[in-house]
Design an enzyme around this catalytic site. Structure first.
Site, short mmCIF file in Angstrom:
data_model
loop_
_atom_site.label_atom_id
_atom_site.label_comp_id
_atom_site.label_asym_id
_atom_site.label_seq_id
_atom_site.Cartn_x
_atom_site.Cartn_y
_atom_site.Cartn_z
CD GLN A 14 -1.25 2.30 2.17
OE1 GLN A 14 -0.65 2.04 3.20
NE2 GLN A 14 -1.41 3.54 1.73
N GLY B 279 -15.69 -0.59 8.59
CA GLY B 279 -16.77 -1.03 9.45
C GLY B 279 -17.08 -2.52 9.39
CB VAL B 280 -15.74 -5.45 7.54
CG1 VAL B 280 -15.89 -6.96 7.63
CG2 VAL B 280 -16.19 -4.92 6.19
CG HIS C 265 -8.53 6.15 5.79
ND1 HIS C 265 -7.67 6.11 4.73
CD2 HIS C 265 -7.75 6.00 6.90
CE1 HIS C 265 -6.42 5.96 5.17
NE2 HIS C 265 -6.45 5.89 6.48
NE ARG D 170 -7.67 5.58 11.20
CZ ARG D 170 -7.14 5.69 12.41
NH1 ARG D 170 -7.86 5.44 13.48
NH2 ARG D 170 -5.88 6.05 12.55
#
Ligand SMILES: Cc1cc2nc3c(=O)[nH]c(=O)nc-3n(C[C@H](O)[C@H](O)[C@H](O)COP(=O)(O)O)c2cc1C
Length: 268
Positions: free
Chosen positions: A21, A188-189, A155, A158
């Site tokens: 990433q 949110g998983v 994100h 955040r």
């Protein structure tokens, strides 16, 4: 200071598939150097995160004085990077304060556009995914510019408080992409049901952010493993209830947009 982090992570992974990433650096020579190192270390895909022109305003972090970068945490990939060091012009160990300042300038990048993203895509033969997409038009632009996949993400909430939940953005983006490249999802998983919902709304796969960190904090490697075992077990149960034998059946779930209170039509 000076450890070879992304190379060490690659080594620890052994034969496991790993993705790298990248936050696009405000200095493209540094992005290029990081991409080269990732390729040389056997990373199999590049994920470019586009939703972080600067760090979000995080009152809780401010309240707790939580600034890991200022304590030297999270910089190692850069401090050992030959391009970063060349641009810096001195050994980071000689002046950690100015090195941190330069790192923050490299990380803050509020002029990023598709031409620069395309230039990064052209730096590598790896598949390149764009992470942080929340609008169908951006999804279409990513397609037009030849990217290989998308990660719908806010994100983990955040950055912008009160912004669109990533799950609400998902159906419109899936429609815009029309199966031409894979659409992945995060933010949110937390449960198997969450995985099922995201996949029913068209995500090809989901990513998990904080839960594995919580597992790590509670019980180290075993904690991380427990988080994922539980997630998969929950997903299995949820799939049985939804009469889905395989994950392909999840995509076939009739009218998945009914899972959203507004019928999957976010306001834009
Ligand atoms: C402590 C922390 C550090 C993160 N660092 C990065 C990062 O360096 N690059 C990135 O693309 N996303 C980063 N993220 C965002 C995650 O990749 C992911 O999008 C988000 O956490 C997903 O939401 P979730 O935590 O609700 O699962 C970070 C998240 C957290 C909590």
């Amino acid at each position: 200071m000076g450890s070879r982090v992304l190379e060490e992570v690659a080594e620890a992974y052994g034969d496991g598939t790993r993705w790298f990433q990248l936050y696009p650096a405000s200095n493209p020579r540094i992005s290029q150097s990081l991409v080269r190192r990732a390729e040389a270390s056997g990373y199999r895909a590049l994920v470019i995160t586009v939703d972080t022109p600067v760090m979000g305003w995080r009152p809780r972090d401010l309240r707790h004085g939580y600034y890991p970068f200022s304590h030297g945490h999270g910089l190692a990939n850069y401090l050992c990077d030959p391009a970063f060091r060349a641009e810096l012009g001195f050994d980071p160990a000689d002046d950690p304060g100015r090195s941190l300042e330069y790192f923050l300038r490299v990380l803050a990048h509020d002029t990023l556009d598709w031409s620069e993203l395309t230039a990064i895509r052209c730096m590598t033969s790896l598949p390149v995914l764009v992470k942080g997409i929340l609008h169908p038009q951006d999804a279409q632009a990513a397609l037009q510019h030849g990217f290989d996949g998308l990660i719908v993400s806010n994100h983990g909430g955040r950055h912008l408080d009160g912004f669109i939940p990533a799950l609400y953005a998902l159906p419109g983006i899936v429609r815009a992409v029309d199966d031409r490249i894979p659409v992945l999802f995060d933010s949110g998983v937390r449960t198997g049901d969450d995985v099922l919902k995201a996949m029913a709304l068209g995500a090809r796969a989901v990513l998990v952010g904080r839960p594995y960190v919580y597992g790590l904090a509670v019980a180290g490697v075993e904690g991380v493993s427990a988080v994922f075992r539980q997630l998969v077990a929950e997903l299995d149960i949820s799939m049985i209830h939804a009469r889905c034998r395989t994950l392909n059946d999840v995509h076939m779930t009739p009218s998945p947009v009914r899972l959203l209170p507004d019928g999957g039509n976010p306001s834009f």
